[in-house]
Design an enzyme around this catalytic site. Sequence first.
Site: not given
Length: 312
Positions: A51, A144
């Site tokens: 991850d 974003y």
Amino acid sequence: MRVLVTGAYGFVGTAVVHRLSQAGHEVIALTHRAPSAPLPVSPAAGTRYADLRDADALRDAVHGIEAVCHLAALTRVRESFERPDEYRNVNVGGTQALLDAVLAQAQATGTPLRFIHASTAAVYGVPEIQPITEDAPCEPKTPYGETKLAADQAVAQAAGTGSIGVIVLRAFNISGAVAGHGDPDESRIIPKAVAVAAGRASHVDINGDGTAIRDFVHVDDLARAYVLALDACEPGKHRVYNVGATPASVSDIVTETERVTHRPVPVVHHPPKPEPPTLTADTHRIRDELGWKPERSTLQEILADTWAAAGA
């Protein structure tokens, strides 16, 4: 070259892995899936598991790597408004953790690494001057876009150490398909239009008259840009390139989807929303410096490949 590709089993990652493998690179796929989870068929030579928020796992993942194509990120604009902290943790914190691992690897071996970073036109916001050049001011309008700009700044700073070379590819609207793998995000206009043609959705929503123009690029053309960027990347240097190809409006996309699929694509019109009439890419820099040019990015081929991947 042994290249680690983060996000290797995603929409863009699939295309990049195919192109890098075809170019003769040894591709190592990085995924955050559980080691016991089934993986899609891929030409990658191997898979590593980490991850982006796990610093220890990332240090193991970059061992023996000569270059990184960093594609892993959270990318849904609307979702970023609902989960801004998660977007920052993954897109900014994850990128910094990966950079830390890469810099440590470079310093341990005494060999600089190459780092190709997936960015987005969302970092620019809505510049008044069109088409948008790489020198346009970056004023993102979404969480974003803000996180991707922060990641861009982190990789630029890392290049200043001399331990890595960095090329940032700012893609505009990516679509099409490679190896039957298209964009699964039906919040985007081309996947949505194809979903309507396939009978998976009832209609396309259009705000206003549908004449707003955006820039589209086939995912395979974008993947070729990664191969060229990898070859051109130099230690201690940082360069940014736009990747776009074909301006098209929502109405153009609906019309072409009907033509390619021979299916109706009903639309529902809504009142217009404040939005820029045109957002397009100036791609002179990547054409001139890397020799890149689009080969599969006509609207017809983008839609034909998206339709074929949909399996309708």
